[in-house]
Scaffold this motif. Sequence first.
Motif, PDB file in Angstrom:
ATOM      1  N   ILE A   2      30.355   9.525  54.951  1.00 20.47           N
ATOM      2  CA  ILE A   2      28.939   9.880  54.831  1.00 20.47           C
ATOM      3  C   ILE A   2      28.433  10.442  56.150  1.00 20.47           C
ATOM      4  O   ILE A   2      27.668  11.413  56.169  1.00 20.47           O
ATOM      5  CB  ILE A   2      28.109   8.660  54.364  1.00 20.47           C
ATOM      6  N   GLU A   3      28.864   9.865  57.271  1.00 22.82           N
ATOM      7  CA  GLU A   3      28.475  10.373  58.587  1.00 22.82           C
ATOM      8  C   GLU A   3      28.851  11.847  58.726  1.00 22.82           C
ATOM      9  O   GLU A   3      28.055  12.663  59.208  1.00 22.82           O
ATOM     10  CB  GLU A   3      29.152   9.573  59.699  1.00 22.82           C
ATOM     11  N   ASN A   4      30.072  12.193  58.317  1.00 26.23           N
ATOM     12  CA  ASN A   4      30.522  13.584  58.408  1.00 26.23           C
ATOM     13  C   ASN A   4      29.686  14.498  57.528  1.00 26.23           C
ATOM     14  O   ASN A   4      29.355  15.622  57.918  1.00 26.23           O
ATOM     15  CB  ASN A   4      31.999  13.703  58.025  1.00 26.23           C
ATOM     16  N   ARG A   5      29.349  14.039  56.335  1.00 33.61           N
ATOM     17  CA  ARG A   5      28.522  14.847  55.437  1.00 33.61           C
ATOM     18  C   ARG A   5      27.139  15.075  56.032  1.00 33.61           C
ATOM     19  O   ARG A   5      26.596  16.184  55.940  1.00 33.61           O
ATOM     20  CB  ARG A   5      28.393  14.175  54.078  1.00 33.61           C
ATOM     21  N   VAL A   6      26.561  14.017  56.619  1.00 38.06           N
ATOM     22  CA  VAL A   6      25.231  14.149  57.216  1.00 38.06           C
ATOM     23  C   VAL A   6      25.278  15.140  58.371  1.00 38.06           C
ATOM     24  O   VAL A   6      24.408  16.007  58.504  1.00 38.06           O
ATOM     25  CB  VAL A   6      24.691  12.776  57.680  1.00 38.06           C
ATOM     26  N   LYS A   7      26.301  15.043  59.231  1.00 35.55           N
ATOM     27  CA  LYS A   7      26.428  15.969  60.354  1.00 35.55           C
ATOM     28  C   LYS A   7      26.605  17.403  59.864  1.00 35.55           C
ATOM     29  O   LYS A   7      26.013  18.330  60.412  1.00 35.55           O
ATOM     30  CB  LYS A   7      27.593  15.559  61.252  1.00 35.55           C
ATOM     31  N   LYS A   8      27.420  17.604  58.838  1.00 39.29           N
ATOM     32  CA  LYS A   8      27.620  18.939  58.268  1.00 39.29           C
ATOM     33  C   LYS A   8      26.310  19.478  57.689  1.00 39.29           C
ATOM     34  O   LYS A   8      25.966  20.650  57.878  1.00 39.29           O
ATOM     35  CB  LYS A   8      28.706  18.887  57.187  1.00 39.29           C
ATOM     36  N   LEU A   9      25.574  18.611  57.008  1.00 33.94           N
ATOM     37  CA  LEU A   9      24.275  19.001  56.460  1.00 33.94           C
ATOM     38  C   LEU A   9      23.326  19.420  57.571  1.00 33.94           C
ATOM     39  O   LEU A   9      22.631  20.435  57.459  1.00 33.94           O
ATOM     40  CB  LEU A   9      23.673  17.850  55.640  1.00 33.94           C
TER      41      LEU A   9
END
Length: 88
Positions: A2-9
Amino acid sequence: MIENRVKKLQEIEAQQKELEAAADAIRAELKADLEEKGVDELKTKNFILRWKEIISSRLDSKALKAALPDVYGQFCKESASRRFTITA
């Protein structure tokens, strides 16, 4: 994950803001071109640019509520929605 998705977003949203700023700048240039020519419509070989004043009438719900609260209450309806936010 989820951290990676948030950063990508966040990266994509930053790029989106930059692109929107660039698009706004080009829109401003086009509007200035129309103003300089003194027209609200301009035809080119491939496009028609329009920057016209639009007048619309809308209900002033705050004024209605202040003047006629009973009438406002009769015609007021609730709506529900969900808001997605991310905070650090």
